[in-house]
Design a protein around this motif. Structure first.
Motif, PDB file in Angstrom:
ATOM      1  N   ARG A   1       1.079  -1.269  -0.103  1.00  0.00           N
ATOM      2  CA  ARG A   1       0.159   0.250  -0.312  1.00  0.00           C
ATOM      3  C   ARG A   1       1.131   1.712  -0.247  1.00  0.00           C
ATOM      4  NH1 ARG A   1      -2.813  -2.644   3.502  1.00  0.00           N
ATOM      5  NH2 ARG A   1      -2.005  -1.578   5.596  1.00  0.00           N
TER       6      ARG A   1
ATOM      7  N   ARG B   1       2.304   1.491  -3.703  1.00  0.00           N
ATOM      8  CA  ARG B   1       1.634   2.883  -4.437  1.00  0.00           C
ATOM      9  C   ARG B   1       1.202   4.176  -3.765  1.00  0.00           C
ATOM     10  NH1 ARG B   1      -3.310  -1.155  -3.328  1.00  0.00           N
ATOM     11  NH2 ARG B   1      -2.938  -2.245  -4.314  1.00  0.00           N
TER      12      ARG B   1
ATOM     13  N   GLU C   1       2.616   6.846  -6.893  1.00  0.00           N
ATOM     14  CA  GLU C   1       1.202   7.484  -7.584  1.00  0.00           C
ATOM     15  C   GLU C   1       1.732   8.887  -7.918  1.00  0.00           C
ATOM     16  OE1 GLU C   1      -2.335   6.379  -5.355  1.00  0.00           O
ATOM     17  OE2 GLU C   1      -2.834   4.816  -7.171  1.00  0.00           O
TER      18      GLU C   1
ATOM     19  N   GLN D   1       0.983  -3.040  -8.607  1.00  0.00           N
ATOM     20  CA  GLN D   1       0.087  -3.515  -8.655  1.00  0.00           C
ATOM     21  C   GLN D   1      -0.278  -4.978  -8.641  1.00  0.00           C
ATOM     22  OE1 GLN D   1      -2.438  -0.700  -7.413  1.00  0.00           O
ATOM     23  NE2 GLN D   1      -3.544  -1.393  -9.176  1.00  0.00           N
TER      24      GLN D   1
ATOM     25  N   SER E   1       0.712  -6.861  -5.602  1.00  0.00           N
ATOM     26  CA  SER E   1      -0.519  -6.783  -4.879  1.00  0.00           C
ATOM     27  C   SER E   1      -1.520  -7.660  -5.208  1.00  0.00           C
ATOM     28  CB  SER E   1      -0.723  -5.395  -4.796  1.00  0.00           C
ATOM     29  OG  SER E   1      -0.518  -4.423  -4.652  1.00  0.00           O
TER      30      SER E   1
ATOM     31  N   ASP F   1      -3.490  -7.093  -8.180  1.00  0.00           N
ATOM     32  CA  ASP F   1      -4.732  -6.751  -8.511  1.00  0.00           C
ATOM     33  C   ASP F   1      -4.025  -6.340 -10.005  1.00  0.00           C
ATOM     34  OD1 ASP F   1      -6.345  -6.052  -6.300  1.00  0.00           O
ATOM     35  OD2 ASP F   1      -4.474  -4.471  -5.784  1.00  0.00           O
TER      36      ASP F   1
ATOM     37  N   PRO G   1      -5.782  -0.908 -12.992  1.00  0.00           N
ATOM     38  CA  PRO G   1      -6.661  -0.723 -12.274  1.00  0.00           C
ATOM     39  C   PRO G   1      -8.338  -0.297 -13.060  1.00  0.00           C
ATOM     40  CG  PRO G   1      -5.913  -0.152 -10.536  1.00  0.00           C
ATOM     41  CD  PRO G   1      -4.852  -0.669 -11.572  1.00  0.00           C
TER      42      PRO G   1
END
Length: 181
Positions: free
Chosen positions: A120, A123, A127, A164, A167, A169, A173
């Motif tokens: 997390r 990420r 970002e 991602q 994770s 994902d 996404p």
């Protein structure tokens, strides 16, 4: 008609001479980049990259074998970004900021108790880096600086896709935000 010098004319001439000497074609001070050269913004990005290097060191310590290998590769790219941006600052006559010791960055990081927390944080970090470089594109004055920022933004987006996937994902996404509805 003879030229006569009045007090108003003399003061106006002095004011014009004083204003002409303030900037214009004067060279920048020795050892400092020219104002508006982009050095300040580049130095801000370098400081962010130094923090990212420290963050990826902390993230790697929490991840499993596959994630640790990816984190170390991303950390290496962040160090390359520091070098690339630092070279641009030096070309402008500036001095890039040095990174702090890793333990000085630690209080700024969230608690990374497990792999999910580390991912997390990774990420959020990536970002923020992508956003920082995309924002910088609007303000950097030189095409080489903008090119470097765009290329680094693309690399940061690739790193975000890796996070991602680690994770569990999808790599992307959601659709990219374009500012249109």
């Amino acid at each position: 008609m003879s030229a006569s010098l009045t007090r108003r004319g003399a003061l106006g001439g002095l004011a014009a001479a004083a204003l002409a000497s303030c900037g214009g074609d004067d060279p920048p001070p020795a050892g400092a980049p020219r104002a508006g050269s982009g050095a300040g913004l580049l130095n801000s990005l370098i400081a962010l990259e130094h923090a990212a290097v420290a963050a990826w060191t902390a993230i790697a310590a929490v991840l499993g074998v596959e994630g640790r290998a990816q984190a170390k590769a991303i950390r290496s790219r962040e160090m390359d970004h520091v070098d690339r941006l630092s070279a641009l600052v030096r070309e402008l006559g500036g001095t890039p900021p040095r990174g702090r010791p890793s333990d000085e960055y630690q209080p700024m990081f969230p608690k990374l108790g497990d792999e999910a927390a580390a991912l997390r944080f990774a990420r959020d970090l990536e970002e923020r880096l992508v956003r920082g470089y995309l924002d910088a594109l609007r303000s950097l004055p030189d095409s080489d600086q903008r090119r470097a920022a765009a290329e680094i933004a693309a690399e940061e987006a690739e790193d975000l896709a890796v996070v991602q996937l680690l994770s569990g994902d999808p790599a992307a996404p959601k659709a990219f935000v374009t500012g249109t509805s």
